[in-house]
Every structure is written in C-alpha cells, then in structure tokens.
Design a protein around this motif. Structure first.
Motif, short mmCIF file in Angstrom:
data_model
loop_
_atom_site.label_atom_id
_atom_site.label_comp_id
_atom_site.label_asym_id
_atom_site.label_seq_id
_atom_site.Cartn_x
_atom_site.Cartn_y
_atom_site.Cartn_z
N GLU A 199 -2.59 -0.74 6.01
CA GLU A 199 -2.13 0.02 4.85
C GLU A 199 -2.22 -0.83 3.60
OE1 GLU A 199 2.37 0.37 4.88
OE2 GLU A 199 1.99 -0.18 6.98
N GLU A 200 -2.09 -0.17 2.46
CA GLU A 200 -2.18 -0.88 1.20
C GLU A 200 -1.03 -1.88 1.09
OE1 GLU A 200 -3.96 0.84 -2.84
OE2 GLU A 200 -1.92 1.53 -2.45
N PRO A 201 -1.32 -3.14 0.77
CA PRO A 201 -0.26 -4.17 0.77
C PRO A 201 0.69 -4.01 -0.41
CG PRO A 201 -2.31 -5.10 -0.05
CD PRO A 201 -2.64 -3.71 0.43
N LYS A 202 1.89 -4.54 -0.21
CA LYS A 202 2.86 -4.64 -1.30
C LYS A 202 3.15 -6.12 -1.54
CE LYS A 202 5.17 -0.16 -0.90
NZ LYS A 202 6.48 0.55 -0.77
N ILE A 203 3.41 -6.43 -2.81
CA ILE A 203 3.62 -7.81 -3.21
C ILE A 203 5.04 -7.96 -3.77
CG2 ILE A 203 2.93 -9.63 -4.81
CD1 ILE A 203 0.91 -9.16 -2.60
N VAL B 283 3.59 -6.55 3.72
CA VAL B 283 4.27 -7.03 2.52
C VAL B 283 4.13 -8.55 2.46
CG1 VAL B 283 6.43 -7.13 1.23
CG2 VAL B 283 5.92 -5.12 2.65
N PHE B 284 3.89 -9.06 1.25
CA PHE B 284 3.71 -10.50 1.07
C PHE B 284 4.65 -10.99 -0.02
CE2 PHE B 284 -0.12 -8.72 2.79
CZ PHE B 284 -0.51 -9.62 3.78
N LEU C 73 10.68 -1.15 -0.84
CA LEU C 73 10.04 -1.14 0.49
C LEU C 73 10.33 0.14 1.27
CD1 LEU C 73 10.77 -4.83 1.60
CD2 LEU C 73 8.68 -3.90 0.57
N GLY C 74 11.17 1.02 0.73
CA GLY C 74 11.48 2.27 1.41
C GLY C 74 12.36 2.08 2.63
N GLN D 37 2.24 -0.28 -9.05
CA GLN D 37 3.44 0.23 -8.36
C GLN D 37 3.69 -0.48 -7.03
OE1 GLN D 37 0.72 2.03 -9.01
NE2 GLN D 37 0.10 3.33 -7.28
N ASN D 38 2.73 -1.26 -6.57
CA ASN D 38 2.89 -2.00 -5.32
C ASN D 38 3.29 -3.46 -5.54
OD1 ASN D 38 2.11 0.32 -4.06
ND2 ASN D 38 0.52 -0.60 -2.82
N ILE D 39 3.67 -3.79 -6.77
CA ILE D 39 4.10 -5.14 -7.10
C ILE D 39 5.52 -5.09 -7.66
CG2 ILE D 39 3.64 -7.21 -8.47
CD1 ILE D 39 0.70 -6.38 -8.60
#
Length: 400
Positions: free
Chosen positions: A211-215, A128-129, A320-321, A295-297
């Motif tokens: 894993e796929e990043p989240k922003i 996560v960033f 972030l779950g 959906q990841n932002i």
C-alpha cells in the motif's frame, strides 16, 4: 486408544500447513506460467529461473512472495522454539507476550503457538516509516507508539544499501528484521537514517509495498537539535575508537567545544558538517514531498512533544487510522528526569527514557554563535513553513 497430546496434534497440524503452502506455491507457478506447460523441477534451478523471468512482473512478484511466506513460516517455528517458555505474569499484544515484572525489553517473547497461528501472525513489509530527525524525539516517539495494541514496531530497521537492480534480493532480509504482526496491526519501521543516508534505499523499497506508504517525521528547533547532537556525539566519542567515530559521525570531528566544531576559521558556519546539514529540514524533506502525497506525511513538533506527548500521540493515532488508546494517566511528569515517562501497567518494559542519553546538559554557547546559527537556518525554516503550510502557532521556533 492411546491419548494423543496437544503438542503432538500441534506438530501434525504444523506439518500439514507446510505441505499445503508448498503445494500452493507449486500450483501458483503452474497457473501463472505463460504457456501453462512449465513445471517446477527441483533438480533444475537454472530452468526455473529462466521460466520465472518470462512471467509478467506482477505474477513473478506473487510467486516470490509465496516463496518468502514459506521461509517466513519456517522462521516463525524456529523463533517459537527459542521463546516458548514464560516466567511470571505476562500481558499479550499482537503476536507477543510481555513479562510484566521486568523492564528489560529483551523479555518480549512470541505468543503461544495456538494463538500465534490463529491470529495469522506474520512478518511483512512496513507501511509506515518514522524517519527522524535524529535528536528530535524520534526514539521517545517510537517507544510510546509501541504501547499501542494496533502497532507493531520495528525499531532501528535500516534498509540494506543497494542499487535498484539488487533491491528485490534484499527484500527478504529486510522482512526478517520486521516484528511479527497480525493483519489488524500497522507495521512501523523506525530509523532516523531514513531521513539521511538511508533515504535512497527507502525510495527504492516503495514499489514493493502493498500500500501507499505513510511518513512520520518529528522536527525540533534546528539550533537546539545541533546542540543536542553535538553533546551526544562528543560524549559517545569519549569511549569509542577513531574508526567507529568515522562511521558513526559521518566524517564530522567533534572538537572540545561546540563553537570550534561548527565554525570555520573565518567565523562562518561549517555547513558541510552532517551535524549542521541534518537541520536543513526543507532541503531533505523535499525528496519525500516529491515521492509521497502530502496527506501521507505527518510532521510533529519535537519541542512540544517533549512537554505534551499525549496531544501528539493522539494526532498520530488519527493520522494512522487507529482506535483511540492513549489517556492522560498514561504519562506522568518525572521531576528528577525533567520530562514525561510512560505509565501503562501492562507494559512495564516502557517507562522513562534512558537518562544516560536523554536530558543531558547542553554546553554553554555564546549569544554571537547562537545568532549565526539562527541566521543560517532561518531561510530553510521559512521554506519549510511555506512548503508544508506549517503555522508559527504550532511550530513556535520556525521563524526564530
């Protein structure tokens, strides 16, 4: 039989673990070799490099990752030597203990060795960033996220500026800037520069993530953001050299008034200033929108976060779950400061933000100049609203 101390046993176990990891590293290379005949020869590094180059990319990355893990384990042991003593009451979070009788963040220390290794603590790349935007509440959001037991925060973690071909060589040093984390924690890297100058390096890092990043991005009314940024830079510039100003302000010159700084001689907005450019949210977030699924932002409203931090921290938890943690009593309004302060007994190192940098009075600006700024930002704000389906109820300033 003489009594064997626990410390001696721990050192023996640690030594055995080093040997096991090293042998595993050797076996991995042997198993993944294309012809299964190449052997690691410590006296012939050139040969090893040539052999590694023949491996498929995923197998080479696996080998390099194991090599990183060995060096990181050695780094962990060194860090424990530095921070092995605790004075006063402590609380435990992840791989660290916090000294509760002080507000100094530097008194965070690594957890006891036995707990550290049984919890499988390690440094790893973030997933996560928190990318900014500067003067929108990024630092406050980061500190309050750091209260959560499932979050391991890397604060101010720029990625080395480099080209794509050199990125693999820089990964190790970037991992070393991360905190230790358990497998059950989310590693978040916070740096407003990800939105700005460090954006390209961040994109080059993405292929190396597990894993796929989240922003996470927090946005503030861009006119208020520009005023806050000017106040911060002007005050900072009073005590630093011209050389440092050039580096910190990215070429912007902070004049004695806000108007003189942001207006050109003909009276129009000087759009070349980074001070102004950073408020063009739609323009710079479009790069992230192209690289990461929507959906990841998560986009948060910095104006409302400052008055209702609990609502937005709970929203971030869901994004972030993470398990629910934040409660009403974790945040108390400070009349003197004019904003909310954290109130988590186990984390006395995080309370109110530094009043030297937060809540400073903005300069008085004429209505005419404010109108020019709002007119300048309005088309970009509308584009932001349309691109990310943001509502005027949630982002009250977006069509101002």
């Amino acid at each position: 039989m003489k009594h064997v101390s626990k410390k001696t046993v721990s050192l023996v176990v640690l030594g055995i673990s080093f040997i096991v990891i090293y042998l595993s590293l050797v076996e991995t290379y042997k198993d993944n070799s294309p012809n299964n005949k190449n052997k690691i020869n410590d006296n012939n590094n050139d040969k090893n490099n040539n052999d590694l180059a023949t491996l498929p990319e995923d197998q080479r990355k696996n080998y390099e990752t194991r090599k990183f893990n060995l060096s990181l384990l050695l780094e962990a042991q060194r860090d424990h030597v530095i921070s092995r003593s605790y004075d006063g009451p402590i609380s435990l979070k992840g791989c660290y203990v916090f000294l509760n009788e002080t507000t100094e963040a530097r008194n965070r220390k690594l957890a006891p060795l036995k707990y550290f290794y049984s919890s499988r603590c390690e440094r790893r790349l973030p997933s996560v960033f928190l990318i900014g935007v500067k003067k929108s509440g990024t630092t406050t959001l980061a500190k309050y996220l750091d209260l959560h037991s499932q979050i391991a925060l890397a604060n101010y973690a720029p990625i080395p500026l480099t080209n794509s071909s050199e990125m693999a060589d820089k990964i190790h040093s970037y991992i070393l800037s991360m905190p230790y984390a358990t497998p059950y924690q989310v590693v978040i890297a916070n740096y407003p520069g990800y939105y700005w100058l460090n954006r390209i390096s961040l994109f080059r890092l993405f292929p190396y993530l597990a894993e796929e990043p989240k922003i996470l991005v927090i946005l503030r009314n861009p006119v208020e953001r520009a005023l806050s940024d000017y106040t911060h830079m002007y005050d900072t510039g009073q005590n630093i050299s011209d050389e440092k100003k050039l580096h910190l302000f990215q070429g912007d010159v902070m004049k004695s008034t806000f108007e003189d700084t942001v207006l050109l001689p003909n009276g129009t907005i000087n759009s070349s200033l980074s001070l102004i450019q950073k408020g063009l949210y739609a323009k710079y977030l479009s790069f992230f929108n192209a690289a990461i699924p929507r959906q990841n932002i998560l986009i948060l409203n910095g104006n409302k976060f400052s008055t209702s931090p609990l609502i937005y921290l709970k929203e971030t938890e869901r994004f972030l779950g993470l398990k629910p943690f934040y409660r009403d009593d974790h945040f108390l309004y400070n009349e003197e400061r004019g904003f909310y302060c954290a109130n988590v007994p186990s984390r006395s190192d995080i309370t109110c933000m530094n009043k030297k940098y937060k809540g400073r009075k903005h300069p008085t600006v004429s209505g005419e100049v404010l109108k020019k700024l709002y007119d300048f930002y309005r088309p970009q704000n509308r584009k932001l609203m349309e691109s990310y389906h943001l509502s005027t109820d949630e982002f009250e300033w977006i069509l101002s």
